[in-house]
Design an enzyme around this catalytic site. Structure first.
Site, PDB file in Angstrom:
ATOM      1  N   ILE A 167       0.821  -1.209   0.000  1.00  0.00           N
ATOM      2  CA  ILE A 167       0.000   0.000   0.000  1.00  0.00           C
ATOM      3  C   ILE A 167       0.855   1.260   0.000  1.00  0.00           C
ATOM      4  CG2 ILE A 167      -0.178   0.164   2.526  1.00  0.00           C
ATOM      5  CD1 ILE A 167      -3.193   0.862   2.080  1.00  0.00           C
ATOM      6  N   LYS A 168       2.118   1.136   0.433  1.00  0.00           N
ATOM      7  CA  LYS A 168       2.993   2.300   0.525  1.00  0.00           C
ATOM      8  C   LYS A 168       3.409   2.832  -0.851  1.00  0.00           C
ATOM      9  CE  LYS A 168       3.190   2.278   5.044  1.00  0.00           C
ATOM     10  NZ  LYS A 168       2.636   3.366   5.878  1.00  0.00           N
ATOM     11  N   ASP A 169       3.188   2.065  -1.901  1.00  0.00           N
ATOM     12  CA  ASP A 169       3.413   2.607  -3.243  1.00  0.00           C
ATOM     13  C   ASP A 169       2.578   3.870  -3.454  1.00  0.00           C
ATOM     14  OD1 ASP A 169       4.944   0.351  -3.616  1.00  0.00           O
ATOM     15  OD2 ASP A 169       3.748  -0.458  -5.265  1.00  0.00           O
TER      16      ASP A 169
END
Length: 308
Positions: free
Chosen positions: A36-38
């Site tokens: 999700i950190k993308d």
């Protein structure tokens, strides 16, 4: 490459038994960088570029459990920036190796509390000041929250037609639960927003009472904290559920083996909490849990070792 970030599937659990409401999972491990950190890596860098804070060949520095670093390494490669990642020693060797393979400089610090100069966030701030690097600052940067308020949240609203009984997520920086919670409120989605927190983290007690709880140890990576990050907005959280490591890793292994979802440990925390919430509230509208990252960055960790 960066246009491939987001738009992840929302899928029902089919084999893990549950009672009450259906449980659906937001498959953030399917982002191109595996987490999700993308989303926040793209949001933070694009915001800095719009502000004129990044010159060609600039160096980014971030305090990271690993996933934000991997997302930033991907974005840095696209734009030709350099990246320095400061990580606590608790984090898996797999993440360090991945970051180094992507060209990032990796600095490992002791598992020090926020007040300690050797805490990974303090080291990253100090290096940014000393070298003139851009601190991407995921724990305080509002572009983190914006990635979820205008990206993750609206996707869930569209995928569910706005019918969500509850949304369940852990908090590392607080950006996901804050951004999605604010999106739901602005769009009139009457979902309970639930913090899934590791046993040993101080955040669940803080979410319930406004006072930090006891600071303990836990093995799950990337969520929980001894202090509340600036990007975590307590006012959007309706309740908090605490999950111990044993339950977290048992559920994560079941997601992998029984659902075919190749996820990391913190997915187990979120889904374990979501199953509790679903049983309690019932009804037909889904409880949505976030699967934050992929299993490939935990292959060396004890919880993922197979019995041969």
């Amino acid at each position: 490459m960066l246009q491939a970030v987001g738009g992840t599937p929302l899928l029902p659990l089919r084999h893990i038994e549950r009672r009450g409401a259906p449980v659906w999972v937001k498959c953030e491990h399917l982002n191109p960088g595996g987490s999700i950190k993308d989303r926040i890596a793209v949001s933070i860098v694009e915001d800095a570029r719009r502000r004129g804070q990044l010159q060609p060949g600039a160096t980014l520095v971030e305090a990271t459990a690993g996933n934000t670093g991997i997302g930033l390494a991907m974005v840095a490669a696209v734009y030709g920036y350099r990246l320095v990642c400061v990580m606590p020693e608790k984090m898996s060797v797999d993440k360090r190796t991945t970051l180094a393979s992507m060209g990032a400089r990796v600095i490992v610090t002791p598992n020090a509390p926020p007040s300690d100069p050797e805490n990974f966030q303090n080291v990253a701030r100090r290096m940014a000041a000393e070298h003139g690097w851009l601190l991407t600052d995921q724990f305080q940067n509002p572009a983190n929250i914006a990635a979820h308020e205008h990206g993750t949240g609206p996707e869930i609203v569209e995928q569910t037609q706005g019918r969500v009984a509850a949304f369940v997520a852990g908090a590392g920086t607080g950006g996901t639960i804050t951004g999605v919670g604010r999106c739901f409120r602005s769009q009139g989605v009457a979902a309970r927003v639930v913090l899934a927190d590791p046993e040993g983290s101080a955040l669940a007690h803080w979410a319930r009472t406004g006072q930090l709880g006891d600071d303990g140890s836990y093995a799950v990576e990337g969520i929980g904290a001894s202090v509340a990050p600036a990007n975590l907005d307590r006012t959007v959280i309706d309740e908090a559920v605490t999950v111990d490591d044993a339950r977290t890793f048992a559920v994560a292994r079941r997601l992998i083996r029984e659902e075919g979802l190749l996820v990391g440990g913190s997915a187990g925390t979120a889904v374990a909490a979501a199953l509790q919430v679903a049983e309690r509230i019932g009804g037909d509208d889904p409880v949505v849990a976030v699967l934050p990252d992929a299993m490939d960055r935990y292959r060396s960790q004890p919880w993922l070792q197979p019995t041969l």
